[in-house]
Design a protein around this motif. Structure first.
Motif, PDB file in Angstrom:
ATOM      1  N   LYS A   3      -6.736  11.248 -15.570  1.00  0.00           N
ATOM      2  CA  LYS A   3      -7.532  10.693 -14.477  1.00  0.00           C
ATOM      3  C   LYS A   3      -8.773   9.990 -15.015  1.00  0.00           C
ATOM      4  CE  LYS A   3      -6.250  14.118 -10.954  1.00  0.00           C
ATOM      5  NZ  LYS A   3      -6.776  15.173 -10.050  1.00  0.00           N
ATOM      6  N   GLN A   4      -9.485  10.670 -15.935  1.00  0.00           N
ATOM      7  CA  GLN A   4     -10.697  10.093 -16.495  1.00  0.00           C
ATOM      8  C   GLN A   4     -10.396   8.834 -17.309  1.00  0.00           C
ATOM      9  OE1 GLN A   4      -9.949  13.293 -16.495  1.00  0.00           O
ATOM     10  NE2 GLN A   4     -11.591  14.228 -15.322  1.00  0.00           N
ATOM     11  N   LYS A   5      -9.288   8.872 -18.054  1.00  0.00           N
ATOM     12  CA  LYS A   5      -8.921   7.699 -18.853  1.00  0.00           C
ATOM     13  C   LYS A   5      -8.569   6.515 -17.963  1.00  0.00           C
ATOM     14  CE  LYS A   5      -7.399   9.993 -23.085  1.00  0.00           C
ATOM     15  NZ  LYS A   5      -6.300  10.149 -24.077  1.00  0.00           N
ATOM     16  N   ASN A   6      -7.804   6.787 -16.917  1.00  0.00           N
ATOM     17  CA  ASN A   6      -7.441   5.703 -15.997  1.00  0.00           C
ATOM     18  C   ASN A   6      -8.666   5.120 -15.304  1.00  0.00           C
ATOM     19  OD1 ASN A   6      -4.695   5.879 -16.534  1.00  0.00           O
ATOM     20  ND2 ASN A   6      -4.294   7.297 -14.862  1.00  0.00           N
ATOM     21  N   LYS A   7      -9.616   5.979 -14.966  1.00  0.00           N
ATOM     22  CA  LYS A   7     -10.830   5.511 -14.311  1.00  0.00           C
ATOM     23  C   LYS A   7     -11.602   4.557 -15.211  1.00  0.00           C
ATOM     24  CE  LYS A   7     -15.054   7.172 -12.073  1.00  0.00           C
ATOM     25  NZ  LYS A   7     -15.867   8.383 -11.711  1.00  0.00           N
ATOM     26  N   LEU A   8     -11.745   4.921 -16.483  1.00  0.00           N
ATOM     27  CA  LEU A   8     -12.453   4.045 -17.413  1.00  0.00           C
ATOM     28  C   LEU A   8     -11.687   2.749 -17.642  1.00  0.00           C
ATOM     29  CD1 LEU A   8     -14.717   3.504 -19.435  1.00  0.00           C
ATOM     30  CD2 LEU A   8     -13.391   4.738 -21.152  1.00  0.00           C
ATOM     31  N   MET A   9     -10.367   2.845 -17.778  1.00  0.00           N
ATOM     32  CA  MET A   9      -9.571   1.656 -18.050  1.00  0.00           C
ATOM     33  C   MET A   9      -9.535   0.712 -16.852  1.00  0.00           C
ATOM     34  SD  MET A   9      -8.694   1.698 -21.155  1.00  0.00           S
ATOM     35  CE  MET A   9      -7.450   0.421 -21.197  1.00  0.00           C
ATOM     36  N   ASN A  10      -9.735   1.221 -15.644  1.00  0.00           N
ATOM     37  CA  ASN A  10      -9.884   0.335 -14.485  1.00  0.00           C
ATOM     38  C   ASN A  10     -11.059  -0.620 -14.701  1.00  0.00           C
ATOM     39  OD1 ASN A  10      -7.762   1.514 -13.112  1.00  0.00           O
ATOM     40  ND2 ASN A  10      -9.055   2.866 -11.894  1.00  0.00           N
ATOM     41  N   SER A  11     -12.156  -0.077 -15.182  1.00  0.00           N
ATOM     42  CA  SER A  11     -13.342  -0.902 -15.437  1.00  0.00           C
ATOM     43  C   SER A  11     -13.099  -1.878 -16.585  1.00  0.00           C
ATOM     44  CB  SER A  11     -14.549  -0.003 -15.757  1.00  0.00           C
ATOM     45  OG  SER A  11     -14.822   0.881 -14.684  1.00  0.00           O
ATOM     46  N   VAL A  12     -12.409  -1.409 -17.634  1.00  0.00           N
ATOM     47  CA  VAL A  12     -12.127  -2.279 -18.784  1.00  0.00           C
ATOM     48  C   VAL A  12     -11.240  -3.447 -18.367  1.00  0.00           C
ATOM     49  CG1 VAL A  12     -10.998  -2.401 -21.044  1.00  0.00           C
ATOM     50  CG2 VAL A  12     -12.424  -0.430 -20.469  1.00  0.00           C
ATOM     51  N   SER A  13     -10.184  -3.161 -17.619  1.00  0.00           N
ATOM     52  CA  SER A  13      -9.275  -4.221 -17.166  1.00  0.00           C
ATOM     53  C   SER A  13     -10.000  -5.207 -16.252  1.00  0.00           C
ATOM     54  CB  SER A  13      -8.075  -3.613 -16.447  1.00  0.00           C
ATOM     55  OG  SER A  13      -7.246  -2.909 -17.339  1.00  0.00           O
ATOM     56  N   LEU A  14     -10.850  -4.681 -15.380  1.00  0.00           N
ATOM     57  CA  LEU A  14     -11.617  -5.551 -14.491  1.00  0.00           C
ATOM     58  C   LEU A  14     -12.539  -6.465 -15.300  1.00  0.00           C
ATOM     59  CD1 LEU A  14     -12.479  -6.414 -11.654  1.00  0.00           C
ATOM     60  CD2 LEU A  14     -14.118  -4.524 -11.655  1.00  0.00           C
ATOM     61  N   ALA A  15     -13.190  -5.900 -16.322  1.00  0.00           N
ATOM     62  CA  ALA A  15     -14.089  -6.693 -17.167  1.00  0.00           C
ATOM     63  C   ALA A  15     -13.322  -7.783 -17.916  1.00  0.00           C
ATOM     64  CB  ALA A  15     -14.811  -5.779 -18.161  1.00  0.00           C
ATOM     65  N   VAL A  16     -12.142  -7.450 -18.413  1.00  0.00           N
ATOM     66  CA  VAL A  16     -11.327  -8.430 -19.134  1.00  0.00           C
ATOM     67  C   VAL A  16     -10.928  -9.575 -18.215  1.00  0.00           C
ATOM     68  CG1 VAL A  16      -9.083  -8.800 -20.255  1.00  0.00           C
ATOM     69  CG2 VAL A  16     -10.491  -6.851 -20.893  1.00  0.00           C
ATOM     70  N   MET A  17     -10.571  -9.265 -16.978  1.00  0.00           N
ATOM     71  CA  MET A  17     -10.177 -10.320 -16.049  1.00  0.00           C
ATOM     72  C   MET A  17     -11.371 -11.197 -15.658  1.00  0.00           C
ATOM     73  SD  MET A  17      -7.124 -10.033 -16.192  1.00  0.00           S
ATOM     74  CE  MET A  17      -7.079 -11.623 -15.372  1.00  0.00           C
ATOM     75  N   VAL A  18     -12.551 -10.598 -15.561  1.00  0.00           N
ATOM     76  CA  VAL A  18     -13.756 -11.398 -15.304  1.00  0.00           C
ATOM     77  C   VAL A  18     -14.002 -12.355 -16.471  1.00  0.00           C
ATOM     78  CG1 VAL A  18     -16.264 -11.302 -15.070  1.00  0.00           C
ATOM     79  CG2 VAL A  18     -14.832  -9.705 -13.785  1.00  0.00           C
ATOM     80  N   ILE A  19     -13.850 -11.849 -17.701  1.00  0.00           N
ATOM     81  CA  ILE A  19     -14.020 -12.695 -18.888  1.00  0.00           C
ATOM     82  C   ILE A  19     -12.988 -13.822 -18.891  1.00  0.00           C
ATOM     83  CG2 ILE A  19     -13.888 -12.742 -21.410  1.00  0.00           C
ATOM     84  CD1 ILE A  19     -14.919  -9.842 -21.378  1.00  0.00           C
ATOM     85  N   ALA A  20     -11.736 -13.482 -18.551  1.00  0.00           N
ATOM     86  CA  ALA A  20     -10.676 -14.498 -18.517  1.00  0.00           C
ATOM     87  C   ALA A  20     -11.015 -15.586 -17.497  1.00  0.00           C
ATOM     88  CB  ALA A  20      -9.342 -13.849 -18.179  1.00  0.00           C
ATOM     89  N   GLY A  21     -11.522 -15.175 -16.337  1.00  0.00           N
ATOM     90  CA  GLY A  21     -11.914 -16.153 -15.326  1.00  0.00           C
ATOM     91  C   GLY A  21     -13.029 -17.063 -15.808  1.00  0.00           C
ATOM     92  N   ILE A  22     -14.015 -16.480 -16.495  1.00  0.00           N
ATOM     93  CA  ILE A  22     -15.127 -17.278 -17.033  1.00  0.00           C
ATOM     94  C   ILE A  22     -14.625 -18.264 -18.080  1.00  0.00           C
ATOM     95  CG2 ILE A  22     -17.244 -17.138 -18.394  1.00  0.00           C
ATOM     96  CD1 ILE A  22     -17.823 -14.467 -17.009  1.00  0.00           C
ATOM     97  N   VAL A  23     -13.698 -17.814 -18.944  1.00  0.00           N
ATOM     98  CA  VAL A  23     -13.130 -18.697 -19.967  1.00  0.00           C
ATOM     99  C   VAL A  23     -12.419 -19.878 -19.329  1.00  0.00           C
ATOM    100  CG1 VAL A  23     -11.368 -18.862 -21.779  1.00  0.00           C
ATOM    101  CG2 VAL A  23     -12.933 -16.922 -21.749  1.00  0.00           C
ATOM    102  N   HIS A  24     -11.608 -19.614 -18.320  1.00  0.00           N
ATOM    103  CA  HIS A  24     -10.915 -20.695 -17.607  1.00  0.00           C
ATOM    104  C   HIS A  24     -11.918 -21.661 -16.991  1.00  0.00           C
ATOM    105  CE1 HIS A  24      -6.496 -19.800 -17.360  1.00  0.00           C
ATOM    106  NE2 HIS A  24      -6.925 -18.658 -17.870  1.00  0.00           N
ATOM    107  N   LEU A  25     -12.969 -21.118 -16.390  1.00  0.00           N
ATOM    108  CA  LEU A  25     -13.973 -21.959 -15.736  1.00  0.00           C
ATOM    109  C   LEU A  25     -14.683 -22.857 -16.747  1.00  0.00           C
ATOM    110  CD1 LEU A  25     -15.518 -22.621 -13.096  1.00  0.00           C
ATOM    111  CD2 LEU A  25     -17.121 -20.804 -13.719  1.00  0.00           C
TER     112      LEU A  25
END
Length: 230
Positions: A3-25
């Protein structure tokens, strides 16, 4: 623990997608990385947009959709066993999206190592194997079919492709080895702790048994003295 690992990885995946969006922009709208493309014979961001615009949007949308599905599953069951695999797909496809969105610049291929580091948190070799397989297929398809989306050019050196593959394999193998070693050490420590607890319990039981015998002896002596007194 999951549970704790999944919770942290939710934030990591969200951060990666934000970075990907910024790169595309930055790459596709502001053409930030075009200044080095002509020097290396690579396509400009405008050329990439005109030829592969819908594909670039799809590559960005796919991991975002997977992230939404993952968060929905997490809301229902935070320790669902499929969540680590979904995060593996999100992070890996997010890296693929960054590479394509940035026009195949070699600097953005370093995002692969970011994915390896993030996934090692789960300590599951199966996730590393899945990630490695996806990146291998990604590079192979890029070399054979659409090199523009992976390497930013219409042709790419086989030697450079093999160098990419070797470092990917070496990184994944080293990470898997570290995970195995860590799991082995943790298993040994758990066994040692179990043995220590068993020894402590045995010692306590032995002392309680001795104390019980002593109490029985004392009770017998008191009983005899009481009989004499009577």
């Amino acid at each position: 623990m999951l549970k704790q690992k999944n919770k942290l990885m939710n934030s990591v995946s969200l951060a990666v997608m934000v970075i990907a969006g910024i790169v595309h922009l930055l790459a596709r709208k502001f053409h930030l990385f075009d200044h080095t493309m002509h020097a290396h014979g690579m396509l400009t961001s405008s050329e990439m947009e005109s030829q592969f615009g819908p594909t670039l949007y799809m590559l960005l949308a796919l991991p975002i959709v997977l992230l939404a599905i993952t968060l929905a599953i997490y809301a229902r069951r935070s320790d669902h066993p499929m969540i680590p695999y979904l995060h593996t797909l999100i992070l890996t496809l997010g890296s693929v999206s960054m590479i394509a969105g940035a026009g195949g610049h070699v600097e953005f291929h370093f995002s692969i190592f970011m994915v390896v580091a993030a996934l090692s948190y789960y300590k599951d070799i199966r996730l590393i194997i899945l990630m490695t397989a996806i990146f291998a297929i990604h590079h192979l398809l890029g070399y054979l079919v659409i090199p523009e989306l992976v390497f930013g050019t219409t042709s790419y050196s086989l030697t450079m492709l093999l160098i990419h593959a070797l470092f990917l394999i070496f990184t994944s193998a080293a990470t898997s080895w570290q995970i195995l070693s860590t799991l082995k050490i943790e298993t040994l420590l758990k066994e040692e702790q179990h043995q220590q607890r068993a020894a402590i319990i045995e010692e306590i039981t032995s002392k309680l048994s001795q104390t019980s015998l002593q109490l029985n002896d004392t009770a017998l002596q008191l009983s005899r003295q009481s009989g004499h007194s009577t």
